[in-house]
Design a protein around this motif. Structure first.
Motif, PDB file in Angstrom:
ATOM      1  N   VAL A 104      -2.850   3.009  11.031  1.00 36.97           N
ATOM      2  CA  VAL A 104      -2.585   4.331  10.465  1.00 36.97           C
ATOM      3  C   VAL A 104      -3.782   4.729   9.611  1.00 36.97           C
ATOM      4  CG1 VAL A 104      -1.073   5.683   8.963  1.00 36.97           C
ATOM      5  CG2 VAL A 104      -0.098   3.943  10.474  1.00 36.97           C
ATOM      6  N   LYS A 105      -4.368   5.869   9.923  1.00 35.82           N
ATOM      7  CA  LYS A 105      -5.579   6.316   9.226  1.00 35.82           C
ATOM      8  C   LYS A 105      -5.297   7.392   8.177  1.00 35.82           C
ATOM      9  CE  LYS A 105      -8.840   4.650  10.314  1.00 35.82           C
ATOM     10  NZ  LYS A 105      -9.371   3.315   9.966  1.00 35.82           N
ATOM     11  N   GLU A 106      -4.193   8.141   8.376  1.00 34.40           N
ATOM     12  CA  GLU A 106      -3.843   9.187   7.419  1.00 34.40           C
ATOM     13  C   GLU A 106      -2.378   9.555   7.606  1.00 34.40           C
ATOM     14  OE1 GLU A 106      -5.076  13.781   6.120  1.00 34.40           O
ATOM     15  OE2 GLU A 106      -6.143  12.761   7.749  1.00 34.40           O
ATOM     16  N   VAL A 107      -1.709   9.837   6.492  1.00 33.89           N
ATOM     17  CA  VAL A 107      -0.317  10.282   6.538  1.00 33.89           C
ATOM     18  C   VAL A 107      -0.244  11.677   5.938  1.00 33.89           C
ATOM     19  CG1 VAL A 107       2.064   9.841   5.820  1.00 33.89           C
ATOM     20  CG2 VAL A 107       0.545   7.917   6.356  1.00 33.89           C
ATOM     21  N   LYS A 108       0.148  12.639   6.773  1.00 36.17           N
ATOM     22  CA  LYS A 108       0.313  14.017   6.317  1.00 36.17           C
ATOM     23  C   LYS A 108       1.792  14.299   6.081  1.00 36.17           C
ATOM     24  CE  LYS A 108      -2.170  15.328   9.917  1.00 36.17           C
ATOM     25  NZ  LYS A 108      -2.892  16.186  10.889  1.00 36.17           N
ATOM     26  N   GLU A 109       2.112  15.510   5.661  1.00 32.58           N
ATOM     27  CA  GLU A 109       3.489  15.826   5.291  1.00 32.58           C
ATOM     28  C   GLU A 109       4.455  15.700   6.460  1.00 32.58           C
ATOM     29  OE1 GLU A 109       6.108  19.386   3.158  1.00 32.58           O
ATOM     30  OE2 GLU A 109       3.972  19.677   3.579  1.00 32.58           O
ATOM     31  N   LYS A 110       4.012  16.090   7.655  1.00 33.55           N
ATOM     32  CA  LYS A 110       4.906  16.085   8.801  1.00 33.55           C
ATOM     33  C   LYS A 110       4.379  15.280   9.986  1.00 33.55           C
ATOM     34  CE  LYS A 110       7.023  20.559   7.737  1.00 33.55           C
ATOM     35  NZ  LYS A 110       7.364  21.913   8.250  1.00 33.55           N
ATOM     36  N   SER A 111       3.218  14.704   9.840  1.00 32.65           N
ATOM     37  CA  SER A 111       2.657  13.892  10.927  1.00 32.65           C
ATOM     38  C   SER A 111       1.701  12.867  10.343  1.00 32.65           C
ATOM     39  CB  SER A 111       1.923  14.771  11.947  1.00 32.65           C
ATOM     40  OG  SER A 111       0.768  15.363  11.370  1.00 32.65           O
ATOM     41  N   PHE A 112       1.324  11.891  11.146  1.00 28.43           N
ATOM     42  CA  PHE A 112       0.355  10.886  10.704  1.00 28.43           C
ATOM     43  C   PHE A 112      -0.626  10.611  11.835  1.00 28.43           C
ATOM     44  CE2 PHE A 112       3.800   8.682  12.694  1.00 28.43           C
ATOM     45  CZ  PHE A 112       3.265   7.564  13.312  1.00 28.43           C
ATOM     46  N   ILE A 113      -1.803  10.205  11.456  1.00 25.15           N
ATOM     47  CA  ILE A 113      -2.878   9.941  12.431  1.00 25.15           C
ATOM     48  C   ILE A 113      -3.055   8.438  12.584  1.00 25.15           C
ATOM     49  CG2 ILE A 113      -5.331  10.223  12.931  1.00 25.15           C
ATOM     50  CD1 ILE A 113      -5.234  12.845  11.326  1.00 25.15           C
ATOM     51  N   VAL A 114      -3.088   7.976  13.822  1.00 26.87           N
ATOM     52  CA  VAL A 114      -3.302   6.556  14.104  1.00 26.87           C
ATOM     53  C   VAL A 114      -4.547   6.375  14.951  1.00 26.87           C
ATOM     54  CG1 VAL A 114      -0.846   6.013  13.977  1.00 26.87           C
ATOM     55  CG2 VAL A 114      -1.867   6.560  16.196  1.00 26.87           C
ATOM     56  N   GLN A 115      -5.142   5.215  14.777  1.00 30.84           N
ATOM     57  CA  GLN A 115      -6.230   4.805  15.659  1.00 30.84           C
ATOM     58  C   GLN A 115      -5.655   3.845  16.678  1.00 30.84           C
ATOM     59  OE1 GLN A 115     -10.203   3.869  14.054  1.00 30.84           O
ATOM     60  NE2 GLN A 115     -10.030   1.901  15.127  1.00 30.84           N
ATOM     61  N   ASN A 116      -5.707   4.217  17.953  1.00 34.02           N
ATOM     62  CA  ASN A 116      -5.131   3.434  19.031  1.00 34.02           C
ATOM     63  C   ASN A 116      -6.007   2.232  19.370  1.00 34.02           C
ATOM     64  OD1 ASN A 116      -2.913   5.312  19.517  1.00 34.02           O
ATOM     65  ND2 ASN A 116      -4.519   6.713  20.219  1.00 34.02           N
TER      66      ASN A 116
END
Length: 459
Positions: free
Chosen positions: A262-274
């Motif tokens: 997990v690279k970033e957690v936003k209010e309604k979504s999060f970004i992952v590095q696969n």
């Protein structure tokens, strides 16, 4: 059974005895308090919470399998069993002056006053045991503190429950779009250790046993995803148990994403590095962050005073007698102590019991010899064997009334998983609870859930 004394029956502080301060009410400090002979010391306990929390069952509280107070043991109940008075301060230790043997305490803030407006309180010690545990490690990931839920304290469990039910109730509105409903009903767990695995298992049971009855249309759309940065979940367990857990999760339609960061957690979504290096933006309704721990601020302040020897930022380096390296008259137990063992509840518990018994023995021996000013900090090495952790094995609940166990047996380990192991898991935890009161409450909660289901109210 301990004698339950009236506080008026307890002997007061003795000015001729050394003052021993316990910081924290976690596994190490509370086990030490339970085993410490207060005839030998003037004992003071300092903690921002006035109870011991049985953390292995905390995931069960997030969905109502167990009521919150069933796994909370008030510290004052333990104090009443002591022959001499034990003082308790509900406060946070914000600073330690090791040279002057002085602690700076800030009273716990309440709704009527803020921590910043309160005058700090100073207390002194002769001996200090640091057992403040650790705090959640976000690894510097942006947005985690603001948007994720943790699972370390009872307040975290309450927050998870509120956010879970808010997401489900919001998804029940007819005017919600399909995309928004899918987002609200996507529950994410970050961390494939025992805590993350157990929470995912409890959440699945809540979905299958209760939500499917009250929200039949929504229950079919709820998705549970577990994310782990390492190649496998439960890295400390035997590979057969890892495979069994992954197989059970697959049957329960819990998605496991390994080698995913997990690279970033936003209010309604999060970004992952696969695993292939690409990045994805994934919507969620609830995200529980159940990864590692880091040092508490007060531990960092202790380290700074002995920077030449305290070179590990994860906690306090201790010797084989649990003495803080570089310090004088300070011990550390539990997750804040770097003793070469994993940060586990059973490690902290054994450390607390070992240290209490050593201090009892040394003080009794000194009194018998008429040495009222005996230096137990130095004598502990001369008169005691070093602390050695004895593993009692590892247990984890994985949902669907199944559990896994990795238990030592002479020179090898026994591994087991399934329904029978689930009953062993239950009996082991009931036996480990701090009091008959807690054990009775937990068993009662399990019986109530069997007959009446879990409470789906928000609070």
């Amino acid at each position: 059974m301990y004698r339950n004394r009236n506080p008026a029956e307890q002997m007061a502080f003795d000015p001729s005895k050394k003052t021993l301060v316990l910081l924290g009410t976690g596994w190490g400090s509370t086990t030490m308090l339970k085993n410490l002979d207060t005839d030998n010391y003037n004992v003071v306990v300092v903690s921002p919470r006035n109870y011991f929390l049985f953390t292995p069952l905390l995931p069960s509280c997030t969905v109502g399998t167990i009521e919150n107070r069933s796994i909370m043991e008030p510290v004052r109940l333990l104090m009443r069993h002591k022959s001499r008075e034990v003082k308790f301060y509900e406060a946070e230790c914000t600073d330690i002056d090791a040279e002057r043997k002085e602690l700076t305490l800030v009273r716990r803030a309440n709704s009527e006053d803020s921590k910043g407006d309160q005058e700090p309180v100073k207390i002194n010690y002769d001996y200090l045991v640091v057992g403040v545990g650790g705090t959640v490690n976000t690894f510097g990931t942006p947005g985690v503190e603001e948007n994720a839920c943790f699972l370390k304290e009872m307040g975290d469990a309450r927050k998870i429950r509120r956010r879970l039910m808010d997401s489900i109730e919001s998804a029940a509105f007819a005017d919600v779009s399909d995309a928004e409903r899918d987002r609200l009903l996507h529950m994410v767990v970050v961390g494939g250790g025992p805590t993350g695995i157990e929470y995912a298992g409890e959440l699945h049971d809540f979905l299958q046993d209760d939500l499917s009855q009250w929200y039949p249309e929504l229950a079919k759309k709820i998705q549970i995803t577990l994310i782990e940065a390492l190649p496998n979940v439960l890295p400390a367990f035997d590979k057969k148990l890892i495979d069994y857990t992954q197989s059970t999760f697959k049957e329960n339609q819990i998605t496991i994403l390994t080698r995913t960061m997990v690279k970033e957690v936003k209010e309604k979504s999060f970004i992952v590095q696969n695993p292939d290096g690409t990045r994805s933006d994934i919507p969620y309704g609830l995200l529980v962050w159940a990864t590692g721990i880091k040092a508490q601020p007060v531990v960092d302040r202790i380290r700074a005073q002995f920077a030449q020897v305290q070179t590990n930022g994860r906690g306090l380096l201790v010797d084989e007698y649990l003495r803080v390296k570089g310090a004088r008259d300070i011990w550390a137990v539990g997750d804040c102590a770097l003793s070469g063992y994993a940060p586990l509840a059973q490690v902290a518990s054994q450390q607390g019991k070992w240290l209490a018994r050593r201090l009892n023995s040394l003080a009794t021996q000194a009194a018998r010899e008429g040495k009222t000013d005996a230096d137990v900090f130095s004598l502990i090495e001369e008169k005691s064997r070093p602390f050695k952790y004895s593993s009692q094995g590892s247990l984890a609940y994985i949902g669907s009334e199944k559990a896994i166990a990795d238990l030592p047996f002479f020179n090898r380990n026994i591994t087991a998983g399934g329904v029978a192991t689930f009953w062993f898991w239950k009996s082991a935890y009931v036996n480990e609870l701090f009091s008959l009161r807690n054990s009775t409450l937990v068993v009662s909660d399990w019986v109530k859930r069997f007959f009446f289901g879990r409470d789906i109210s928000r609070e």
